[in-house]
Design a protein around this motif. Structure first.
Motif, PDB file in Angstrom:
ATOM      1  N   GLU A  79     -12.234  -2.008 -12.937  1.00 47.02           N
ATOM      2  CA  GLU A  79     -12.053  -2.584 -11.602  1.00 47.02           C
ATOM      3  C   GLU A  79     -12.832  -1.842 -10.515  1.00 47.02           C
ATOM      4  N   ILE A  80     -13.365  -0.662 -10.824  1.00 48.01           N
ATOM      5  CA  ILE A  80     -14.127   0.106  -9.847  1.00 48.01           C
ATOM      6  C   ILE A  80     -15.613  -0.153 -10.079  1.00 48.01           C
ATOM      7  N   ALA A 103     -13.392  -5.120  -0.541  1.00 49.63           N
ATOM      8  CA  ALA A 103     -12.330  -5.865  -1.233  1.00 49.63           C
ATOM      9  C   ALA A 103     -12.026  -5.283  -2.607  1.00 49.63           C
ATOM     10  N   ALA A 104     -13.036  -4.731  -3.274  1.00 47.00           N
ATOM     11  CA  ALA A 104     -12.843  -4.170  -4.617  1.00 47.00           C
ATOM     12  C   ALA A 104     -12.131  -2.827  -4.583  1.00 47.00           C
ATOM     13  N   LEU A 105     -12.306  -2.064  -3.493  1.00 45.14           N
ATOM     14  CA  LEU A 105     -11.819  -0.686  -3.481  1.00 45.14           C
ATOM     15  C   LEU A 105     -10.533  -0.462  -2.695  1.00 45.14           C
ATOM     16  N   VAL A 106     -10.245  -1.287  -1.694  1.00 43.34           N
ATOM     17  CA  VAL A 106      -9.031  -1.023  -0.907  1.00 43.34           C
ATOM     18  C   VAL A 106      -7.733  -1.231  -1.685  1.00 43.34           C
ATOM     19  N   PRO A 107      -7.720  -1.991  -2.798  1.00 42.58           N
ATOM     20  CA  PRO A 107      -6.474  -2.053  -3.564  1.00 42.58           C
ATOM     21  C   PRO A 107      -6.087  -0.720  -4.218  1.00 42.58           C
ATOM     22  N   VAL A 108      -7.035   0.217  -4.335  1.00 40.71           N
ATOM     23  CA  VAL A 108      -6.719   1.520  -4.933  1.00 40.71           C
ATOM     24  C   VAL A 108      -5.729   2.245  -4.026  1.00 40.71           C
ATOM     25  N   ARG A 109      -4.674   2.757  -4.625  1.00 43.03           N
ATOM     26  CA  ARG A 109      -3.685   3.503  -3.851  1.00 43.03           C
ATOM     27  C   ARG A 109      -4.362   4.672  -3.119  1.00 43.03           C
ATOM     28  N   GLY A 110      -4.075   4.811  -1.842  1.00 45.95           N
ATOM     29  CA  GLY A 110      -4.624   5.916  -1.065  1.00 45.95           C
ATOM     30  C   GLY A 110      -6.008   5.674  -0.502  1.00 45.95           C
ATOM     31  N   ILE A 111      -6.612   4.522  -0.795  1.00 42.73           N
ATOM     32  CA  ILE A 111      -7.940   4.206  -0.281  1.00 42.73           C
ATOM     33  C   ILE A 111      -7.831   3.073   0.735  1.00 42.73           C
ATOM     34  N   ARG A 119      -7.458   2.081 -12.800  1.00 45.74           N
ATOM     35  CA  ARG A 119      -8.337   0.972 -12.404  1.00 45.74           C
ATOM     36  C   ARG A 119      -9.743   1.148 -12.971  1.00 45.74           C
ATOM     37  N   GLU A 120     -10.192   2.389 -13.064  1.00 49.40           N
ATOM     38  CA  GLU A 120     -11.494   2.646 -13.670  1.00 49.40           C
ATOM     39  C   GLU A 120     -11.470   2.249 -15.144  1.00 49.40           C
ATOM     40  N   ARG A 121     -10.384   2.554 -15.843  1.00 44.37           N
ATOM     41  CA  ARG A 121     -10.282   2.165 -17.257  1.00 44.37           C
ATOM     42  C   ARG A 121     -10.354   0.651 -17.419  1.00 44.37           C
ATOM     43  N   ARG A 122      -9.783  -0.066 -16.474  1.00 34.39           N
ATOM     44  CA  ARG A 122      -9.775  -1.534 -16.547  1.00 34.39           C
ATOM     45  C   ARG A 122     -11.067  -2.156 -16.023  1.00 34.39           C
TER      46      ARG A 122
END
Length: 224
Positions: A117-118, A134-142, A112-115
């Motif tokens: 999105e973070i 909203a931007a960070l909860v889609p990250v797996r494990g967050i 996600r960082e490469r894209r």
């Protein structure tokens, strides 16, 4: 776009809350003044912070610190980021003590960082706290709680109330002398009284939970 300062006037928050809520105010006076968090002024990399949050989940602080130290040695860097995480493969992460689920979470974070999105720290300074969640909860494990801790202790946002946190709920139970902890929904409603300083109120609720238990079993919090 308006920029959000990192941190807030805790003296004003103290005066505001002790006047606005007598029951909470009585506990605040008993505990004493909580000064601004030193982490509010320290720069940090959100990706590094999220990676560490993932590694610390469901572990004691000592065990997690040991694993993080092994990972830092393996990647030859004290910064966990997409570039440095690429230096280590999954087998090496497992050898450091990182579980399979956490490895997947770190890979998702890096992707996600490469894209792009973070959000960067600079971008976060102009974002509403709900936008950051909203931007960070889609990250797996967050989950939401992890982002709320970043908002409170790293970004110094003044009006965050982690309603799912067991320590905060236990503290509210003591403040209002309830037979049981309030539900997250009930705590959200109760917390309307503490706006716009719900972050500061939550800091006291954690301490109230510990003080209320006194010498008995420590309060189990969602971060334990």
């Amino acid at each position: 776009m308006p920029r959000h300062a990192r941190g807030f006037d805790t003296e004003h928050a103290w005066d505001y809350l002790t006047r606005r809520d007598r029951k909470l105010g009585a506990w605040m006076k008993r505990i004493g003044y909580i000064a601004p968090q030193p982490t509010w002024k320290k720069t940090f990399d959100p990706v590094d912070a999220l990676a560490r949050a993932i590694l610390y989940q469901q572990l004691s602080g000592k065990a997690a610190a040991t694993i993080v130290g092994r990972v830092e040695t393996a990647i030859a860097s004290a910064r966990l980021h997409v570039d440095t995480l690429d230096r280590i493969d999954d087998a090496a992460l497992r050898a450091c003590g990182v579980s399979g689920n956490k490895t997947l979470a770190l890979r998702d974070l890096a992707a996600r960082e490469r894209r792009g999105e973070i959000p960067t720290l600079r971008q976060m300074s102009t974002m509403h706290q709900d936008e950051i969640v909203a931007a960070l909860v889609p990250v797996r494990g967050i989950g939401r709680w992890t982002v709320e801790m970043m908002l409170m202790f790293r970004l110094g946002r003044p009006d965050v109330l982690p309603i799912d946190d067991l320590g905060v709920r236990k503290g509210a139970q003591f403040v209002d002398r309830l037979d049981a902890m309030p539900t997250p929904k009930e705590l959200a409603a109760r917390g309307e009284t503490w706006g716009p300083y719900r972050t500061y109120a939550a800091q006291y609720l954690w301490r109230i939970a510990d003080a209320g238990i006194e010498a008995k079993t420590p309060t189990k919090r969602s971060q334990d």
